[in-house]
Design a protein around this motif. Structure first.
Motif, PDB file in Angstrom:
ATOM      1  N   LYS A  28       2.414  -3.843   8.288  1.00 45.55           N
ATOM      2  CA  LYS A  28       2.798  -3.291   6.992  1.00 45.55           C
ATOM      3  C   LYS A  28       4.266  -3.591   6.730  1.00 45.55           C
ATOM      4  O   LYS A  28       5.139  -3.221   7.526  1.00 45.55           O
ATOM      5  N   ASN A  29       4.529  -4.269   5.628  1.00 48.91           N
ATOM      6  CA  ASN A  29       5.888  -4.558   5.181  1.00 48.91           C
ATOM      7  C   ASN A  29       6.116  -3.881   3.845  1.00 48.91           C
ATOM      8  O   ASN A  29       5.185  -3.719   3.044  1.00 48.91           O
ATOM      9  N   THR A  89       3.537   5.080   9.645  1.00 52.09           N
ATOM     10  CA  THR A  89       2.986   3.984   8.836  1.00 52.09           C
ATOM     11  C   THR A  89       1.580   3.637   9.290  1.00 52.09           C
ATOM     12  O   THR A  89       0.694   3.373   8.469  1.00 52.09           O
ATOM     13  N   CYS A 118      -1.670   3.896   6.891  1.00 55.98           N
ATOM     14  CA  CYS A 118      -2.522   2.734   6.623  1.00 55.98           C
ATOM     15  C   CYS A 118      -3.991   3.066   6.903  1.00 55.98           C
ATOM     16  O   CYS A 118      -4.879   2.639   6.164  1.00 55.98           O
ATOM     17  N   TYR A 175      -0.984   4.045   2.454  1.00 53.30           N
ATOM     18  CA  TYR A 175      -0.360   2.735   2.353  1.00 53.30           C
ATOM     19  C   TYR A 175      -1.449   1.675   2.473  1.00 53.30           C
ATOM     20  O   TYR A 175      -2.397   1.845   3.248  1.00 53.30           O
ATOM     21  N   ALA A 186      -2.298  -1.852   3.880  1.00 57.69           N
ATOM     22  CA  ALA A 186      -1.787  -2.764   4.905  1.00 57.69           C
ATOM     23  C   ALA A 186      -1.448  -4.121   4.309  1.00 57.69           C
ATOM     24  O   ALA A 186      -2.118  -4.601   3.389  1.00 57.69           O
ATOM     25  N   THR A 187      -0.406  -4.742   4.848  1.00 55.22           N
ATOM     26  CA  THR A 187      -0.027  -6.087   4.420  1.00 55.22           C
ATOM     27  C   THR A 187      -0.993  -7.117   4.977  1.00 55.22           C
ATOM     28  O   THR A 187      -1.456  -8.014   4.255  1.00 55.22           O
ATOM     29  N   THR A 231      -8.817  -1.365   4.648  1.00 58.42           N
ATOM     30  CA  THR A 231      -7.834  -2.154   3.904  1.00 58.42           C
ATOM     31  C   THR A 231      -8.416  -2.755   2.632  1.00 58.42           C
ATOM     32  O   THR A 231      -7.662  -3.159   1.745  1.00 58.42           O
TER      33      THR A 231
END
Length: 230
Positions: free
Chosen positions: A11-12, A50, A54, A59, A61-62, A79
């Motif tokens: 995650k960014n 984080t 996620c 959030y 996820a990247t 995701t």
């Protein structure tokens, strides 16, 4: 039986006004069996919360996959699941205990705990009975039950969060420092309830700074540093 598997999770966060990208958790891999407890430890800012967010899809996820073996949908990737699926899972299968209280306006403490059960289809009378039982267990005074929780102390708010999530005995429970502002006697209550839920089949992932609290509770412990699991 495996209930959750995380594959190459990263995650960014994009800081648009500074044109920068902040790297949080990177290349996270872990699996959780039904009825097991995974503990995650590490310094503040390492990326522990984080990971939980996620999983809960607070959030997105990247990269990577978060495969959850749900009762309703079978194996589902958190995701890429739809918003409808995520909302269903949060109401019926996945519980999240945060350090911060989030309550609907003009909702009393007892109504907040009852809502966790009512959302899952429990009758009003049963929801009231179970909510009162859980509030008593976490030693929230009856004088507080019909009060709006924005007046509560930090410890009272955290106990209310715990009661709200634990009352419905979710299949998967995510705990983000659930003992952060609790006294030692209340920590014992929390640990006893976690052990009880674990015996009843609830699977858990928790973030802790209190290593003594984790003793005898966790089946696996992961140490995360600068976003990477060691």
């Amino acid at each position: 039986m495996e209930i959750l598997r995380i594959e190459n999770l990263a995650k960014n966060f994009k800081i648009h006004n500074a044109d920068k990208e902040i790297r949080s958790c990177q290349n996270v891999n872990m699996s959780l069996e039904e009825g097991q407890f995974i503990g995650i430890v590490g310094l503040s800012g390492a990326g522990k919360s984080t990971i939980l967010k996620c999983i809960n899809r607070t959030y997105l996820a990247t990269t990577g996959r978060i495969l959850y073996n749900s009762q309703a949908f079978g194996e589902i990737d958190m995701t890429s699941a739809s918003e409808r699926e995520i909302l269903y899972l949060r109401k019926n299968e996945i519980g999240y205990v945060s350090q911060f209280l989030n309550v609907m306006p003009r909702t009393t403490a007892k109504e907040h705990v009852m809502s966790a059960l009512l959302d899952g289809g429990v009758s009003g009378d049963e929801a009231r009975e179970k909510a009162e039982e859980m509030l008593r267990y976490f030693r929230l005074s009856e004088n507080l039950w019909d009060i709006y929780p924005n007046t509560f102390s930090g410890g009272e708010r955290l106990r209310l969060n715990l009661a709200h999530t634990m009352v419905r005995q979710p299949r998967l429970m995510l705990l983000d420092e659930p003992t952060a502002s609790l006294d030692n006697k209340t920590k014992v209550l929390v640990k006893d309830m976690l052990i009880k839920l674990k015996r009843q089949g609830t699977s858990m992932i928790g973030i802790f700074h209190d290593l003594e609290f984790m003793d005898g509770l966790c089946d696996q412990v992961f140490n995360i540093s600068e976003g990477v699991i060691l």
